[in-house]
Write a protein that holds these residues in place. Structure first.
Motif, PDB file in Angstrom:
ATOM      1  N   THR A   1      14.670   7.746  -0.025  1.00  0.00           N
ATOM      2  CA  THR A   1      15.027   8.152  -1.385  1.00  0.00           C
ATOM      3  C   THR A   1      13.819   8.020  -2.289  1.00  0.00           C
ATOM      4  O   THR A   1      12.967   7.152  -2.091  1.00  0.00           O
ATOM      5  CB  THR A   1      16.173   7.262  -1.919  1.00  0.00           C
ATOM      6  N   ALA A   2      13.743   8.875  -3.311  1.00  0.00           N
ATOM      7  CA  ALA A   2      12.683   8.774  -4.312  1.00  0.00           C
ATOM      8  C   ALA A   2      13.302   8.804  -5.700  1.00  0.00           C
ATOM      9  O   ALA A   2      14.355   9.412  -5.926  1.00  0.00           O
ATOM     10  CB  ALA A   2      11.676   9.911  -4.159  1.00  0.00           C
TER      11      ALA A   2
ATOM     12  N   MET B   1       8.538  23.585  -4.354  1.00  0.00           N
ATOM     13  CA  MET B   1       8.759  22.161  -4.084  1.00  0.00           C
ATOM     14  C   MET B   1       7.513  21.369  -4.449  1.00  0.00           C
ATOM     15  O   MET B   1       6.388  21.836  -4.269  1.00  0.00           O
ATOM     16  CB  MET B   1       9.087  21.947  -2.596  1.00  0.00           C
ATOM     17  N   SER B   2       7.718  20.174  -4.963  1.00  0.00           N
ATOM     18  CA  SER B   2       6.617  19.276  -5.313  1.00  0.00           C
ATOM     19  C   SER B   2       5.737  18.993  -4.102  1.00  0.00           C
ATOM     20  O   SER B   2       6.240  18.812  -2.988  1.00  0.00           O
ATOM     21  CB  SER B   2       7.189  17.961  -5.837  1.00  0.00           C
ATOM     22  N   PRO B   3       4.405  18.967  -4.289  1.00  0.00           N
ATOM     23  CA  PRO B   3       3.523  18.591  -3.175  1.00  0.00           C
ATOM     24  C   PRO B   3       3.887  17.231  -2.588  1.00  0.00           C
ATOM     25  O   PRO B   3       3.779  17.030  -1.369  1.00  0.00           O
ATOM     26  CB  PRO B   3       2.134  18.570  -3.821  1.00  0.00           C
ATOM     27  N   TRP B   4       4.319  16.291  -3.444  1.00  0.00           N
ATOM     28  CA  TRP B   4       4.680  14.965  -2.928  1.00  0.00           C
ATOM     29  C   TRP B   4       5.887  15.062  -2.001  1.00  0.00           C
ATOM     30  O   TRP B   4       5.911  14.445  -0.937  1.00  0.00           O
ATOM     31  CB  TRP B   4       4.986  14.011  -4.082  1.00  0.00           C
ATOM     32  N   LEU B   5       6.883  15.849  -2.371  1.00  0.00           N
ATOM     33  CA  LEU B   5       8.052  16.008  -1.510  1.00  0.00           C
ATOM     34  C   LEU B   5       7.700  16.767  -0.235  1.00  0.00           C
ATOM     35  O   LEU B   5       8.245  16.483   0.837  1.00  0.00           O
ATOM     36  CB  LEU B   5       9.171  16.729  -2.260  1.00  0.00           C
ATOM     37  N   ARG B   6       6.764  17.713  -0.354  1.00  0.00           N
ATOM     38  CA  ARG B   6       6.322  18.413   0.859  1.00  0.00           C
ATOM     39  C   ARG B   6       5.654  17.450   1.821  1.00  0.00           C
ATOM     40  O   ARG B   6       5.819  17.546   3.038  1.00  0.00           O
ATOM     41  CB  ARG B   6       5.351  19.529   0.479  1.00  0.00           C
TER      42      ARG B   6
ATOM     43  N   ASN C   1       6.335  14.355   2.033  1.00  0.00           N
ATOM     44  CA  ASN C   1       7.293  13.314   2.434  1.00  0.00           C
ATOM     45  C   ASN C   1       8.636  13.969   2.763  1.00  0.00           C
ATOM     46  O   ASN C   1       9.633  13.768   2.074  1.00  0.00           O
ATOM     47  CB  ASN C   1       7.466  12.283   1.314  1.00  0.00           C
ATOM     48  N   PRO C   2       8.674  14.764   3.834  1.00  0.00           N
ATOM     49  CA  PRO C   2       9.880  15.533   4.132  1.00  0.00           C
ATOM     50  C   PRO C   2      11.083  14.678   4.512  1.00  0.00           C
ATOM     51  O   PRO C   2      12.209  15.187   4.547  1.00  0.00           O
ATOM     52  CB  PRO C   2       9.444  16.417   5.316  1.00  0.00           C
TER      53      PRO C   2
ATOM     54  N   VAL D   1       8.625   8.525  -7.051  1.00  0.00           N
ATOM     55  CA  VAL D   1       8.320   7.158  -6.643  1.00  0.00           C
ATOM     56  C   VAL D   1       9.296   6.777  -5.536  1.00  0.00           C
ATOM     57  O   VAL D   1      10.510   6.856  -5.733  1.00  0.00           O
ATOM     58  CB  VAL D   1       8.473   6.183  -7.831  1.00  0.00           C
ATOM     59  N   PRO D   2       8.824   6.370  -4.367  1.00  0.00           N
ATOM     60  CA  PRO D   2       9.751   5.981  -3.300  1.00  0.00           C
ATOM     61  C   PRO D   2      10.571   4.754  -3.695  1.00  0.00           C
ATOM     62  O   PRO D   2      10.135   3.933  -4.513  1.00  0.00           O
ATOM     63  CB  PRO D   2       8.834   5.683  -2.108  1.00  0.00           C
ATOM     64  N   MET D   3      11.750   4.637  -3.102  1.00  0.00           N
ATOM     65  CA  MET D   3      12.653   3.507  -3.359  1.00  0.00           C
ATOM     66  C   MET D   3      12.916   2.804  -2.025  1.00  0.00           C
ATOM     67  O   MET D   3      13.975   2.973  -1.407  1.00  0.00           O
ATOM     68  CB  MET D   3      13.952   3.999  -4.000  1.00  0.00           C
ATOM     69  N   PRO D   4      11.967   2.001  -1.558  1.00  0.00           N
ATOM     70  CA  PRO D   4      12.026   1.478  -0.186  1.00  0.00           C
ATOM     71  C   PRO D   4      13.138   0.471   0.064  1.00  0.00           C
ATOM     72  O   PRO D   4      13.346   0.083   1.219  1.00  0.00           O
ATOM     73  CB  PRO D   4      10.648   0.813  -0.001  1.00  0.00           C
TER      74      PRO D   4
END
Length: 443
Positions: free
Chosen positions: A92-93, A1-6, A8-9, A83-86
């Motif tokens: 969601t990213a 898993m991507s470090p970014w997704l880790r 941002n669980p 990239v987050p989709m706020p």
């Protein structure tokens, strides 16, 4: 898993998307648990997906569709990362992608690759363009058949005028702009100053200077963000070139300079006028302007903005500190000397626009062109060659231009002109209200 997704669980879904020729995001939605595979291996879309018309439909007669069996391309991450989709309800990213063919070669019809080709030419010289964009947009209440500026969440009132550089107008939509800036920070979009503009309900946000490819990525993502965040706040946002017949249009001004291998600005020679490289780049931009108008004004509505006296340039000229000119050289410190290209509307594809501008500037340097003398005074009142104001003429000029053929690959020129001709045929049968409905959300 991507470090970014880790890290941002909470992210539950992923959007994978690439930019098509009209600047639209084309892609898929997947659960976040499958994102790692896509990040490593990419995914597949038909090549034709990056060459759809503004309605999202195939181009009739395109060699990318039935002639080749609507073959797949391979989409890989651009390097931007998640990239987050706020503006969405569920966490969601977005994973930005770009297109390659089956053999791993860049797909000619991918606009991001078109910019990469131009930047490779600069890199061969040891140069690195630095770009900043200024994006204008309208906030709009489109809840009934007649468009209005939205009501202020603070007062419940509609703005009656543009109120240029009005803090009161910005404060009326403070919650929207606060959320917008928070989202820009989360998405690594370098949003700087926000101002209220000349149009009623019109605003502009400036981006900080940075590497050209990131500037294009930022502009594309920012347009997605603004439209999405506006809907979250109960109104619409539009970058269309001319949403109101009696009000000013939306522009997208582009500033650029070029750094050499030692980090020095090649436009700076310590003089107020700028260096020979600056003049040659200006000359290249002016020489290419008639043939690149389709990139700067890509839609039927785009040409409603290009009228005299309406805060959009119409004459092919340049000037120092003069906003009526197509090309402006801003004042300030010589080390920050730069060129401002003022022709594009807000409805452009950022990758194609920046590729065209930088490609034209480089042609001016390669050919050692010299521009005409800079103008003074009001460009609208001078006898100048004019920027094309006919969509069909701009399509023809782009298709047959030797200058554009040196900037863009043959496949992209073919795909874009086929797309625009299909759109022109269909739009010719639409009334003004139907055109407005089409462009309001798409561009």
């Amino acid at each position: 898993m991507s470090p970014w997704l880790r890290d941002n669980p909470e992210i539950r879904t992923i959007r994978m998307a690439a930019c098509d020729l009209n600047g639209q995001a084309r892609g898929k939605r997947v659960p976040s648990r499958f994102a790692g595979k896509i990040e490593e291996e990419g995914t597949r879309f038909p090549l034709s997906v990056l060459n759809l018309d503004i309605w999202g439909e195939d181009i009739e007669g395109s060699p990318l569709v039935f002639e080749t069996g609507d073959a797949d391309g391979v989409l890989r991450p651009t390097g931007r990362g998640f990239v987050p989709m706020p503006w969405l309800d569920a966490p969601t990213a977005l994973l930005p992608l770009w297109m390659f063919d089956e053999q791993g070669r860049p797909f000619e019809g991918c606009p991001r690759h078109a910019l990469a080709v131009v930047l490779d030419e600069y890199e061969r010289r040891g140069w690195a363009p630095q770009v900043a964009t200024e994006l204008e947009f309208y906030l709009i209440d489109d809840s009934d058949e007649v468009l209005h500026p939205p009501r202020s969440p603070r007062s419940g009132k509609r703005r009656e005028a543009g109120e240029i550089l009005s803090l009161r107008t910005l404060d009326a939509f403070d919650a929207f702009f606060t959320d917008l800036y928070d989202a820009c920070e989360a998405m690594d979009i370098p949003a700087d100053a926000a101002i209220s503009e000349a149009g009623t309900g019109q605003f502009e946000i400036n981006m900080m200077h940075g590497p050209a490819m990131k500037a294009a990525d930022d502009a594309w993502l920012f347009k997605l963000l603004v439209r999405g965040m506006a809907r979250r706040h109960g109104f619409a946002a539009s970058f269309m070139a001319k949403p109101y017949a009696d009000d000013v249009g939306n522009g997208l001004h582009t500033h650029f300079s070029v750094l050499d291998a030692r980090g020095n600005n090649i436009f700076d020679d310590a003089s107020p006028e700028g260096s020979g490289f600056l003049r040659q780049s200006v000359a290249g931009c002016l020489a290419a302007l008639p043939d690149m108008t389709l990139i700067l004004a890509p839609h039927a509505n785009s040409y409603d903005r290009l009228v005299p006296g309406n805060h959009a340039p119409t004459g092919i000229c340049w000037a120092h500190e003069n906003r009526t000119a197509a090309i402006r050289i801003p004042g300030g410190s010589p080390c920050a000397r730069r060129i401002e290209h003022r022709v594009a509307g807000g409805d452009i594809n950022p990758y194609l626009m920046i590729a065209a501008i930088l490609g034209a500037a480089l042609q001016g340097v390669e050919e050692q062109l010299e521009p005409p003398p800079p103008i003074t005074g009001n460009a609208y009142e001078l006898d100048l060659p004019q920027i094309p104001t006919c969509w069909q003429g701009a399509i023809d000029a782009f298709e047959h231009s030797p200058r554009m053929a040196r900037i863009f690959r043959r496949g992209l020129i073919r795909n874009l002109t086929m797309t625009k001709r299909q759109e022109a045929r269909r739009i010719a049968g639409l009334d003004e209200d139907a055109q407005m409905a089409l462009y309001l959300d798409t561009v």
